[in-house]
Design an enzyme around this catalytic site. Structure first.
Site, short mmCIF file in Angstrom:
data_model
loop_
_atom_site.label_atom_id
_atom_site.label_comp_id
_atom_site.label_asym_id
_atom_site.label_seq_id
_atom_site.Cartn_x
_atom_site.Cartn_y
_atom_site.Cartn_z
N ASN A 109 -7.29 -50.05 -18.21
CA ASN A 109 -7.63 -48.65 -17.98
C ASN A 109 -6.68 -47.78 -18.80
O ASN A 109 -5.54 -48.16 -19.03
CB ASN A 109 -7.46 -48.31 -16.50
CG ASN A 109 -7.79 -46.85 -16.19
OD1 ASN A 109 -8.80 -46.32 -16.68
ND2 ASN A 109 -6.96 -46.20 -15.39
N HIS A 111 -4.94 -44.01 -18.69
CA HIS A 111 -4.66 -42.93 -17.75
C HIS A 111 -3.81 -41.88 -18.45
O HIS A 111 -2.84 -42.23 -19.12
CB HIS A 111 -3.94 -43.48 -16.52
CG HIS A 111 -3.70 -42.43 -15.49
ND1 HIS A 111 -4.71 -41.93 -14.70
CD2 HIS A 111 -2.58 -41.75 -15.15
CE1 HIS A 111 -4.21 -40.99 -13.90
NE2 HIS A 111 -2.92 -40.87 -14.16
N SER A 138 -0.98 -43.78 -20.68
CA SER A 138 -0.63 -45.19 -20.44
C SER A 138 -1.90 -46.02 -20.43
O SER A 138 -2.93 -45.58 -19.92
CB SER A 138 0.03 -45.36 -19.07
OG SER A 138 1.12 -44.49 -18.92
N ASP A 147 -4.48 -46.64 -10.41
CA ASP A 147 -3.58 -46.31 -11.53
C ASP A 147 -2.26 -47.07 -11.45
O ASP A 147 -1.18 -46.53 -11.71
CB ASP A 147 -3.34 -44.78 -11.61
CG ASP A 147 -4.64 -44.03 -11.85
OD1 ASP A 147 -5.51 -44.59 -12.53
OD2 ASP A 147 -4.77 -42.90 -11.36
C1 GAR Z 1 -9.30 -39.30 -20.94
O1 GAR Z 1 -8.30 -38.32 -21.09
C2 GAR Z 1 -8.82 -40.39 -20.00
O2 GAR Z 1 -7.47 -40.70 -20.15
C3 GAR Z 1 -9.08 -39.77 -18.66
O3 GAR Z 1 -10.33 -39.13 -18.80
C4 GAR Z 1 -10.49 -38.73 -20.18
C5 GAR Z 1 -11.80 -39.26 -20.67
O4 GAR Z 1 -12.12 -38.76 -21.94
N1 GAR Z 1 -9.12 -40.76 -17.64
C6 GAR Z 1 -8.74 -40.54 -16.39
O5 GAR Z 1 -8.35 -39.46 -15.98
C7 GAR Z 1 -8.85 -41.75 -15.49
N2 GAR Z 1 -8.27 -41.46 -14.21
P1 GAR Z 1 -13.20 -39.50 -22.86
O6 GAR Z 1 -14.47 -39.65 -22.03
O7 GAR Z 1 -13.39 -38.55 -23.99
O8 GAR Z 1 -12.63 -40.79 -23.27
#
Ligand code: GAR
Length: 198
Positions: A109, A111, A138, A147
């Site tokens: 994942n 985060h 991370s 997480d």
């Molecule tokens: C990213 O910033 C990712 O790190 C976050 O959502 C966004 C997705 O963007 N993930 C989380 O918050 C998970 N808890 P994307 O759809 O453009 O990759």
């Protein structure tokens, strides 16, 4: 050896998914096998289809209050794709211990925080509110706790006085797109030593 099969789970725009998919070419030890979303409107689905990758959608909303029933449906296309590695990339549903255990040791994942700081949501705002000098992202192995799990890579950015949650999110996202492909490649090669950026 045949390339490792990678399934990627998304909920939104899928920019991290695109960075992973676009990295898996040439001598890369892995190839994408499925892009799976809980949201039929996820912008990433079209980006995956444009790249010729199979996509599937399992809407979580009909299963409100019954996470296990949602996951039973989610498992169908996922298992059919026979992934060696599952990447969560902006997948915004919490998964049960049962589901996670099934992919233990092969689910990653990303985060948007320097874990173990700021698990959960609103990470950028929380880092600014705390007065932190730095923030980042991370990639970790997914375990049953949210997480949590062994950290496989981190990228750091400075927080400037003028940063807002939006400007900080944009700066971190640039690094997400560098970090996740670097970690996936190393992981697919069987190497779990953390990638540290920049
Ligand atoms: C990213 O910033 C990712 O790190 C976050 O959502 C966004 C997705 O963007 N993930 C989380 O918050 C998970 N808890 P994307 O759809 O453009 O990759």
């Amino acid at each position: 050896m045949s390339p490792k099969r990678v399934a990627i789970l998304i909920s939104g725009g899928g920019s991290n998914m695109v960075s992973l998919v676009d990295s898996m070419t040439g001598d890369h030890p892995a190839r994408p096998c499925l892009i799976l979303s809980n949201n039929a409107q996820a912008g990433g689905l079209k980006k995956a289809a444009d790249r010729g990758i199979p996509t599937a959608v399992v809407d979580h909303r009909p299963f409100k209050g019954n996470r296990a029933a949602f996951e039973t449906e989610l498992l169908k296309p996922l298992e059919e794709a026979r992934p060696d590695i599952v990447c969560l990339a902006g997948f915004m549903r919490v998964l049960t211990a049962d589901f996670v255990t099934r992919f233990q040791g092969r689910m990653l994942n990303i985060h948007p925080s320097l874990l173990p700081k700021y698990k959960g949501l609103h990470t950028h705002a929380r880092a600014i509110e705390a007065g932190d000098a730095e923030h980042g992202c991370s990639v970790h192995e997914v375990t049953a706790a949210l997480d949590d799990g062994p950290i496989l890579g981190q990228a750091r950015v400075d927080i400037e006085p003028a940063d807002t949650p939006d400007t900080l999110a944009a700066k971190v996202l640039i690094w997400e797109h560098e970090l996740y492909p670097a970690v996936l490649r190393r992981f697919a090669e069987g190497n779990r030593s953390p990638v540290l950026m920049p």
